[in-house]
Design an enzyme around this catalytic site. Sequence first.
Site, mmCIF file in Angstrom:
data_model
loop_
_atom_site.group_PDB
_atom_site.id
_atom_site.type_symbol
_atom_site.label_atom_id
_atom_site.label_comp_id
_atom_site.label_asym_id
_atom_site.label_seq_id
_atom_site.Cartn_x
_atom_site.Cartn_y
_atom_site.Cartn_z
ATOM 1 N N SER A 20 45.616 64.473 38.639
ATOM 2 C CA SER A 20 45.566 63.398 38.066
ATOM 3 C C SER A 20 46.608 63.274 37.066
ATOM 4 O O SER A 20 47.018 64.418 36.360
ATOM 5 C CB SER A 20 44.170 63.094 37.584
HETATM 6 C C1 SAM Z 1 42.320 62.773 42.106
HETATM 7 S S1 SAM Z 1 41.773 64.057 43.418
HETATM 8 C C2 SAM Z 1 41.215 65.051 42.168
HETATM 9 C C3 SAM Z 1 41.853 65.762 41.148
HETATM 10 C C4 SAM Z 1 41.341 67.069 40.652
HETATM 11 N N1 SAM Z 1 40.494 66.955 39.840
HETATM 12 C C5 SAM Z 1 42.550 68.083 39.793
HETATM 13 O O1 SAM Z 1 42.305 68.228 38.878
HETATM 14 O O2 SAM Z 1 43.419 68.250 40.558
HETATM 15 C C6 SAM Z 1 40.331 63.283 44.266
HETATM 16 C C7 SAM Z 1 39.876 64.439 45.186
HETATM 17 O O3 SAM Z 1 38.538 63.977 45.548
HETATM 18 C C8 SAM Z 1 38.298 64.335 46.871
HETATM 19 N N2 SAM Z 1 37.354 63.627 47.344
HETATM 20 C C9 SAM Z 1 37.071 62.511 48.085
HETATM 21 N N3 SAM Z 1 35.895 62.306 48.543
HETATM 22 C C10 SAM Z 1 35.315 63.046 47.994
HETATM 23 C C11 SAM Z 1 33.770 63.416 48.237
HETATM 24 N N4 SAM Z 1 32.997 62.771 48.926
HETATM 25 N N5 SAM Z 1 33.310 64.718 47.600
HETATM 26 C C12 SAM Z 1 34.201 65.534 47.212
HETATM 27 N N6 SAM Z 1 35.358 65.231 46.961
HETATM 28 C C13 SAM Z 1 36.129 63.979 47.307
HETATM 29 C C14 SAM Z 1 39.728 64.267 47.592
HETATM 30 O O4 SAM Z 1 39.765 64.965 48.625
HETATM 31 C C15 SAM Z 1 40.687 64.581 46.259
HETATM 32 O O5 SAM Z 1 41.007 65.827 46.282
#
Ligand code: SAM
Length: 379
Positions: free
Chosen positions: A92
């Site tokens: 992000s």
């Molecule tokens: C914006 S990214 C996260 C950024 C991360 N915190 C970083 O520092 O790089 C959102 C993430 O949420 C994950 N995601 C989507 N649905 C999810 C779920 N039900 N449970 C856990 N993770 C999920 C996606 O695969 C993606 O990798």
Amino acid sequence: MSADERRAALVAALTEAGSLTADWAPSVAAVPRHAFLPETIWVDEGDGNAACSRSEEPERWMRLAYADLPVVTQWDDGADDGARVTPTSSASMPTVVVEMLADLDAAPGHRVLEVGTGTGYNAALLTHRLGAGMVSTVEVDGWVTARARTALRGAGFTPEVVCGDGALGWGVRAPYDRIISTVSLRRIPPAWPAQTRPGGVIVSPVSPLLGGGAVVRLTVDGGGVACGRFTRSSAFMMLRQQRYEGAPVDDYLPGEWPGDSAQSWTKLDPGAVGDDWSAQFACALALPDVYYRRSGFGEGGWTWWLFDTAVTSWATVDSVPGESRFEVRQSGPRRLWDEVEAAHDRWESAGRPGCERYGLTVTPAGQTAWLDEPDNPLE
Ligand SMILES: C[S@@+](CC[C@H](N)C(=O)[O-])C[C@H]1O[C@@H](n2cnc3c(N)ncnc32)[C@H](O)[C@@H]1O
């Protein structure tokens, strides 16, 4: 410029902007963001998400790693077909990361659950400040989880990294003092308040169906109810299980438009809702089961289609440049445009509030949005 110099410049810029608080600055200064990014990244510097390969453009890649921009690391849930329609994992934007950490108000001694591990960068920041034994992070995608685990270990951080559905929380380490989600949801899952200690805090982006999105900061009470205000607007990717495609238009309107719809006219241009972030967010909170599609019909005109998730009702409103009244068509037991217009009127009468005047109450039975105080619900 070296990676260390770029990181120091990022810390200075985030501090100068007032986004980075003194308690998180040492962690942002210490954690190498570039160590969490893959060989190929996609960054939008104003002309769409352009690819950048580390081996081909090392200088640009490193500059982007420390730019205050989101870095896409996966498309279409990892489908390897080159289509690249929807970004599904990213690091992000640093401003958003540190502002959400400030909202979280985590401190040494707190046990924290992160939902959405992504690259692992945010988990590394949490681990740097709170210690490996206090941080768990859940990621739904197996490939992304494996990559984050390797990157974290390589950078010297060993939080608990779990592959699973973060909407279920992670009961094994509950209760938590803090839960932070870095993926957006329509509804806060009941598991999160249930797994948070009384007095604990949940920070998560929320994206209602009708549009707009904002980060909510909820405090959990002794009865498992979580309540709090939105802190800032946001545009996060959606939790996999809460993406919403909507039903085919044929399911609402089996024949030709306008079908059996009733015609009326409105003075409210649909653009005053659909193109105004605050208005759209306010209406979306008030009508959580209404979604939209947009279609153009030439010379700058467009139609806002409204649908209910129960697949009983639809409406269209035409925005025509230069017109002062707009054709409305509504069909089904609900008059969806009338409902949007009423929600818009309430937003206008309240002085066009931004997201900070709205909040959510989450109980095991569901969530309710409110304006100013929890006893003033929108629905
Ligand atoms: C914006 S990214 C996260 C950024 C991360 N915190 C970083 O520092 O790089 C959102 C993430 O949420 C994950 N995601 C989507 N649905 C999810 C779920 N039900 N449970 C856990 N993770 C999920 C996606 O695969 C993606 O990798």
